[in-house]
Scaffold this motif. Structure first.
Motif, mmCIF file in Angstrom:
data_model
loop_
_atom_site.group_PDB
_atom_site.id
_atom_site.type_symbol
_atom_site.label_atom_id
_atom_site.label_comp_id
_atom_site.label_asym_id
_atom_site.label_seq_id
_atom_site.Cartn_x
_atom_site.Cartn_y
_atom_site.Cartn_z
ATOM 1 N N LEU A 197 -5.358 -8.344 20.571
ATOM 2 C CA LEU A 197 -4.873 -7.162 21.305
ATOM 3 C C LEU A 197 -5.621 -7.023 22.629
ATOM 4 C CD1 LEU A 197 -4.457 -4.557 18.439
ATOM 5 C CD2 LEU A 197 -2.741 -6.041 19.468
ATOM 6 N N VAL A 198 -5.632 -8.100 23.415
ATOM 7 C CA VAL A 198 -6.339 -8.083 24.693
ATOM 8 C C VAL A 198 -5.389 -8.172 25.880
ATOM 9 C CG1 VAL A 198 -8.495 -8.989 23.780
ATOM 10 C CG2 VAL A 198 -6.724 -10.571 24.513
ATOM 11 N N ILE A 238 -11.932 3.148 19.887
ATOM 12 C CA ILE A 238 -12.216 1.725 19.738
ATOM 13 C C ILE A 238 -13.406 1.571 18.803
ATOM 14 C CG2 ILE A 238 -13.051 -0.363 20.899
ATOM 15 C CD1 ILE A 238 -10.246 0.144 21.703
ATOM 16 N N ILE A 239 -13.245 0.730 17.787
ATOM 17 C CA ILE A 239 -14.376 0.306 16.955
ATOM 18 C C ILE A 239 -14.686 -1.134 17.347
ATOM 19 C CG2 ILE A 239 -15.221 -0.156 14.624
ATOM 20 C CD1 ILE A 239 -13.233 1.933 13.600
ATOM 21 N N CYS A 279 -11.663 -6.036 25.789
ATOM 22 C CA CYS A 279 -11.443 -5.345 24.516
ATOM 23 C C CYS A 279 -11.557 -3.830 24.674
ATOM 24 C CB CYS A 279 -12.434 -5.840 23.469
ATOM 25 S SG CYS A 279 -12.159 -7.554 22.926
ATOM 26 N N LEU A 280 -12.608 -3.367 25.329
ATOM 27 C CA LEU A 280 -12.789 -1.923 25.476
ATOM 28 C C LEU A 280 -11.716 -1.315 26.366
ATOM 29 C CD1 LEU A 280 -16.661 -1.548 25.781
ATOM 30 C CD2 LEU A 280 -15.224 -1.676 23.748
ATOM 31 N N HIS A 285 -26.078 -2.593 24.380
ATOM 32 C CA HIS A 285 -27.483 -2.703 24.762
ATOM 33 C C HIS A 285 -27.714 -3.932 25.636
ATOM 34 C CE1 HIS A 285 -28.725 0.476 21.963
ATOM 35 N NE2 HIS A 285 -27.895 -0.071 21.092
ATOM 36 N N LEU A 286 -26.869 -4.940 25.475
ATOM 37 C CA LEU A 286 -26.997 -6.173 26.261
ATOM 38 C C LEU A 286 -26.192 -6.127 27.553
ATOM 39 C CD1 LEU A 286 -27.915 -9.185 26.471
ATOM 40 C CD2 LEU A 286 -25.808 -9.768 25.220
ATOM 41 N N LEU A 287 -24.966 -5.596 27.472
ATOM 42 C CA LEU A 287 -24.021 -5.693 28.590
ATOM 43 C C LEU A 287 -23.833 -4.396 29.359
ATOM 44 C CD1 LEU A 287 -21.296 -7.852 26.787
ATOM 45 C CD2 LEU A 287 -23.083 -8.631 28.343
ATOM 46 N N GLY A 288 -24.147 -3.258 28.750
ATOM 47 C CA GLY A 288 -23.963 -1.985 29.431
ATOM 48 C C GLY A 288 -22.549 -1.441 29.289
ATOM 49 N N PHE A 289 -22.261 -0.356 29.995
ATOM 50 C CA PHE A 289 -20.951 0.276 29.939
ATOM 51 C C PHE A 289 -19.909 -0.587 30.654
ATOM 52 C CE2 PHE A 289 -23.537 4.379 29.884
ATOM 53 C CZ PHE A 289 -23.389 4.541 28.514
#
Length: 522
Positions: free
Chosen positions: A291-292, A302-303, A317-318, A341-345
């Protein structure tokens, strides 16, 4: 002449393309989800067709072929001039001015010599044959991508056209606002990385699935959604089919109608699942990377349960939850993977130039990364809300961490403090919840499984932190939000009892073994 008017930022994009048309043969338009890339393609195509020039629109997925053609006709492009380059399609005609082509079909054929403009949708997707076409022909090429981060793009596209950013589109109301939570942060420090054709280097899926398929972590996903998902239409991203099946089964066991969608799900069945989702019969689509693109349904939660180090995968995805819709105030994002935590918003990942550290011809190596000055968001230790970089007091619940706890001093700019306070519930909201809890109590009595007034009061206090004083007991039909909250508490209690029972059983076995051992020594 098209029958639609471009939005403000679409006008900016078209003007930027026109200004660079003569100087650059290949350009890449950076435009996030919801920007209207198909509309931009229609405006460009209309200008070319009006002068008798031939355009090919290249779609990466077959589901986008009919969707693009339908949109083109709705926008006012002539249907009689549309041809399909896809297998043995009956509407294929190489002489028509608008060629809508499947990327997989095109790269297996000789590229036609009568094309004046090639529009490449999802241009960040790597196909060696397509890159050779862009490199070795002299036609104009316009790439479209919401995630122009692939390390080879700068080798094939001369100019980045960037009319706006995701953050700006959110501020304008063209994209939905979002709230970000990180309930879990699994330990994936020992997971190896693998080369993936689409997303570059990313975590090994088999190892990820073993970690993310842990019963406790999956249980947290279910419990968190029941308590905080507000019964919103939700898409869940999982690692692989086994992981997706497990998550779906647990949602179904909790009474939530969830369905699985994977790459092996037939096209007709996918459409049926999407139809049920849009009608509300299916609450959650649990999927594995399908679903991208070409999915425009109203998603309000979104989970994310698939750890990634790929910015392309993360933003794509987000982005499924950032389209606007009538009555939609925001999208809830629950990151159970630790990726934030790795990639940010997602709206803080911005490139000002096209990366060119790879030629895209070999298996993609390490992804191009740039050390950014911005700090990554931090998790509130109290409510798990993801605070923007440099924010001390949680803007969601008002929690103020102790000195040195969950504080990242950003010396590059002044520390900004927000006066966020814990949400204050009105008396009407508390009364509504209490009336619904009493309604649930009546339901249980009617089924012969009564619950006490004390249970009702404690459930209320768990939610609001106070006892239900000075509230009337008139029942009110229960809503999915309250029902899900109660269900989450029941699941948590059942798991606690199960764990306690297992512990007691283990102690009993240990005691028996101890007695048996003493007997043997005797």
């Amino acid at each position: 002449m098209l029958n639609i008017n471009p939005k403000e930022k679409q006008v900016t994009a078209l003007n930027m393309l026109r200004a660079n048309w003569k100087q650059h043969r290949t350009m890449l338009l950076s435009a996030s989800v919801g920007f209207g890339k198909t509309a931009i393609a229609a405006f460009i195509t209309d200008g070319m067709v009006s002068r008798g020039m031939r355009v090919m629109f290249l779609a990466p997925y077959t589901v986008l072929l009919d969707q693009t053609a339908t949109r083109f006709v709705e926008y006012g492009l002539p249907s009689e001039e549309i041809s399909y380059v896809w297998r043995n399609h009956p509407l294929y005609d190489p002489e028509k001015l608008i060629q809508i082509a499947s990327a997989d079909t095109l790269i297996r054929r000789q590229f036609p010599d009568n094309i004046d403009l090639l529009i490449v949708d999802e241009a960040h997707l790597r196909r060696k044959k397509l890159l050779e076409i862009i490199r070795d022909t002299d036609i104009h090429v316009v790439g479209l991508s919401g995630t122009p981060f692939a390390p080879w793009l700068g080798k094939y596209y001369e100019k980045l056209i960037k009319p706006t950013t995701m953050k700006e589109l959110i501020s304008l109301g063209d994209l939905s606002a979002y709230e970000f939570y990180a309930p879990d942060r699994p330990d994936i420090s020992n997971v190896k990385t693998s080369n993936l054709a689409v997303y570059g280097r990313d975590y090994n899926e088999d190892q990820l699935a073993e970690i993310m398929g842990d019963a406790t972590l999956v249980g947290n996903i279910i419990k968190n959604w029941l308590e905080h998902g507000e019964d919103r239409a939700t898409v869940c991203f999982c690692v692989n089919v086994k992981h997706a099946n497990y998550v779906t089964m647990e949602f179904n066991r909790a009474g939530v109608n969830a369905e699985v969608m994977t790459a092996d799900t037939p096209h007709d069945e996918r459409q049926c699942i999407i139809n049920r989702f849009e009608q509300g019969a299916t609450k959650i689509i649990v999927n594995v990377g399908v679903l991208v693109a070409g999915f425009d349904s109203d998603v309000r939660c979104i989970i994310y349960a698939r750890p990634t180090k790929s910015e392309i995968r993360w933003v794509q995805c987000l982005g499924r939850g950032l389209r606007t819709a009538q009555g939609k105030d925001k999208c809830l994002i629950f990151d159970h993977s630790g990726s934030v935590h790795l990639l940010g918003f997602p709206d803080e990942i911005e490139y000002e130039s096209l990366p060119d550290t790879s030629d895209g011809m070999k298996q993609q190596g390490a992804s191009w990364t740039e050390k950014k000055a911005e700090k990554k968001p931090l998790e509130c230790a109290s409510c798990h809300y993801m605070k923007p970089a440099g924010v001390y007091v949680c803007p969601k619940c008002g929690f103020k961490p102790l000195m040195g706890e969950n504080v990242d001093v950003d010396e590059s700019r002044t520390l900004s403090c927000l006066s966020g306070k814990e949400k204050i519930y009105s008396r009407e909201e508390k009364q509504s919840w209490w009336s619904q809890i009493k309604f649930y109590q009546r339901q249980r009595e009617q089924t012969g499984k009564p619950i006490s007034d004390g249970w009702c009061a404690h459930t209320f206090k768990k939610k609001f932190g106070v006892w239900p004083r000075n509230l009337h007991d008139t029942p009110q039909e229960i809503t999915p939000e309250v029902s899900n909250y109660i269900r989450s508490k029941q699941i948590a209690w059942a798991k606690k009892q199960e764990k306690m029972g297992t512990t007691v059983q283990q102690r009993g076995l240990a005691h028996e073994n101890s007695i048996s051992g003493h007997g043997a020594l005797a």
